[in-house]
Design an enzyme around this catalytic site. Structure first.
Site, short mmCIF file in Angstrom:
data_model
loop_
_atom_site.label_atom_id
_atom_site.label_comp_id
_atom_site.label_asym_id
_atom_site.label_seq_id
_atom_site.Cartn_x
_atom_site.Cartn_y
_atom_site.Cartn_z
N GLY A 1 0.53 -5.00 0.89
CA GLY A 1 -0.61 -5.06 -0.04
C GLY A 1 -0.27 -5.76 -1.34
O GLY A 1 -1.16 -6.28 -2.02
N ALA B 1 0.87 -1.17 0.00
CA ALA B 1 0.00 0.00 0.00
C ALA B 1 0.91 1.22 0.00
O ALA B 1 2.07 1.14 0.42
CB ALA B 1 -0.87 -0.02 1.25
N GLU C 1 4.08 -5.17 7.42
CA GLU C 1 3.28 -4.15 8.10
C GLU C 1 3.67 -3.96 9.56
O GLU C 1 3.62 -2.85 10.09
CB GLU C 1 1.78 -4.49 8.02
N GLU D 1 -0.63 -9.37 -0.57
CA GLU D 1 -2.07 -9.59 -0.34
C GLU D 1 -2.82 -9.61 -1.67
O GLU D 1 -3.73 -10.42 -1.87
CB GLU D 1 -2.62 -8.51 0.59
N1 COA Z 1 4.61 3.21 -0.65
C1 COA Z 1 5.02 4.36 -1.18
N2 COA Z 1 6.19 4.49 -1.82
C2 COA Z 1 6.97 3.41 -1.91
C3 COA Z 1 6.61 2.17 -1.37
C4 COA Z 1 5.38 2.09 -0.72
N3 COA Z 1 4.92 0.92 -0.18
N4 COA Z 1 7.61 1.28 -1.62
C5 COA Z 1 8.55 1.96 -2.29
N5 COA Z 1 8.17 3.24 -2.48
C6 COA Z 1 8.91 4.33 -3.15
C7 COA Z 1 10.07 4.82 -2.32
O1 COA Z 1 9.61 5.77 -1.36
C8 COA Z 1 10.94 5.45 -3.37
O2 COA Z 1 10.37 6.69 -3.75
P1 COA Z 1 11.34 7.99 -3.99
O3 COA Z 1 12.25 7.58 -5.10
O4 COA Z 1 10.39 9.08 -4.36
O5 COA Z 1 12.07 8.21 -2.70
C9 COA Z 1 10.75 4.50 -4.55
O6 COA Z 1 9.52 3.81 -4.32
C10 COA Z 1 11.85 3.47 -4.67
O7 COA Z 1 11.95 2.79 -3.45
P2 COA Z 1 13.31 2.62 -2.60
O8 COA Z 1 12.96 2.39 -1.17
O9 COA Z 1 14.24 3.76 -2.89
O10 COA Z 1 13.91 1.29 -3.26
P3 COA Z 1 14.92 0.26 -2.58
O11 COA Z 1 15.35 -0.64 -3.67
O12 COA Z 1 15.94 0.95 -1.77
O13 COA Z 1 14.01 -0.61 -1.53
C11 COA Z 1 12.05 -1.82 -0.83
C12 COA Z 1 12.98 -1.42 -2.00
C13 COA Z 1 10.86 -2.56 -1.42
C14 COA Z 1 12.80 -2.75 0.14
C15 COA Z 1 11.58 -0.56 -0.08
O14 COA Z 1 11.07 0.37 -1.03
C16 COA Z 1 10.51 -0.79 0.94
O15 COA Z 1 10.79 -1.29 2.02
N6 COA Z 1 9.25 -0.41 0.61
C17 COA Z 1 8.15 -0.50 1.53
C18 COA Z 1 7.65 -1.92 1.67
C19 COA Z 1 6.53 -2.01 2.70
O16 COA Z 1 6.71 -1.81 3.88
N7 COA Z 1 5.33 -2.31 2.19
C20 COA Z 1 4.18 -2.51 3.02
C21 COA Z 1 3.34 -1.30 3.05
S1 COA Z 1 1.92 -1.61 4.05
#
Ligand code: COA
Length: 268
Positions: free
Chosen positions: A119, A74, A142, A122
């Site tokens: 999400g 999400a 989460e 999910e």
């Molecule tokens: N919601 C909003 N934005 C997200 C996102 C999310 N769930 N997951 C990634 N992004 C965005 C990042 O903020 C970043 O945006 P920016 O370039 O404007 O700063 C872009 O996507 C790239 O992500 P980044 O974190 O820089 O990539 P990474 O390769 O370093 O890490 C992940 C990848 C997937 C490990 C990391 O993005 C992450 O942990 N995301 C969240 C996962 C999560 O907790 N999901 C559950 C949500 S309920």
């Protein structure tokens, strides 16, 4: 080319195309790792309605744009500012879309091409089947945000992999890789990344060669049956079996077998 193949709806964050009778729906926000914000959820709902209602679409493949992510969850930016009232509304809306996918009446295959987190996992679990690219990582992080899954993760994961592994993933927030997901039955097949989409389409396509009503009622029998007692589930199975006995497809399928020819199903 059939009429449906020329009909490609325009969305902001979702791509929709029909390939050889299989709708390919792609979440298309690669710069945000395909995170699900509210407009994307609405477009996904629209895309799945189109796929459901198009007779030229026999099955659906769902994937993410770019090489890095299926769906990274999400949208955390949206989540951060949510009131409890917003949170409940957003969770219910997402759950509604996922239920639409789960009970589409056609097989849906999630092609997990990279991160499927929160999400994203999910969403993939609402599909009928999941395939993953080697190296993809899936999880429910989460709890690391101080939350629990809100799009069905606490319900669908234990049903797919059992309570112990589900609780481990939910309570630690740690992702697992595609091979481990395959080992515990969370994904059906693992492909090399370059072969993932074709593999997903081929799996989806297999479900379009059998009776379409058999696919619809097969999904319904498993879905409804797994929510009830064995006795009640067997009744559901017998009722759906009985309905199929009255279908043209059943007559065609059995007659074709006896006449040693290929069945031509009409979904009637
Ligand atoms: N919601 C909003 N934005 C997200 C996102 C999310 N769930 N997951 C990634 N992004 C965005 C990042 O903020 C970043 O945006 P920016 O370039 O404007 O700063 C872009 O996507 C790239 O992500 P980044 O974190 O820089 O990539 P990474 O390769 O370093 O890490 C992940 C990848 C997937 C490990 C990391 O993005 C992450 O942990 N995301 C969240 C996962 C999560 O907790 N999901 C559950 C949500 S309920």
């Amino acid at each position: 080319m059939s009429e449906s193949e020329t009909h490609t709806p325009e969305f902001e964050s979702v791509l929709y195309e029909v390939r050889d009778g299989v709708a390919v729906i792609t979440v298309n926000r690669p710069k945000k790792l395909n995170a699900l914000n509210a407009p994307t959820i609405s477009e996904l709902m629209e895309a799945f309605f189109i796929a459901r209602d198009d007779d030229a679409v026999g099955a659906v493949v769902l994937t993410g744009a770019g090489e890095k992510a299926f769906v990274a969850g999400a949208d955390i930016g949206e989540l951060a500012g949510q009131t409890p009232i917003d949170g409940r509304r957003v969770a219910r809306r997402g759950q509604m879309v996922f239920e639409l996918i789960e009970n589409l009446g056609k097989a849906t295959v999630a092609a997990i091409n990279g991160y499927a987190l929160g999400g994203g996992l999910e969403l993939a679990m609402a599909a009928t089947m999941r395939v993953a690219a080697k190296g993809a990582r899936v999880g429910l992080p989460e709890s690391t945000l101080g939350l629990i899954p809100g799009y069905g993760g606490t319900q669908r994961l234990p049903r797919l992999v059992g309570r112990g592994r589900a609780l481990q993933m939910i309570l630690t927030g740690e992702p697992i890789d595609a091979d481990e997901a395959y080992r515990i039955g969370l994904v059906n097949e693992v492909f090399a990344p370059a072969e993932l989409l074709d593999g997903a389409i081929a799996l989806a396509k297999k479900t379009t060669r059998v009776g379409p009503l058999a696919v619809r009622y097969g999904i319904e029998a498993v879905s409804r049956g797994s929510e009830t007692s064995l006795e009640e589930g067997l009744r559901i199975e017998a009722d759906l079996f009985a309905i199929l006995c009255a279908s043209e497809d059943m007559r065609e399928g059995t007659t074709a077998f006896l006449e040693k020819r290929k069945a031509e199903f009409k979904g009637k």
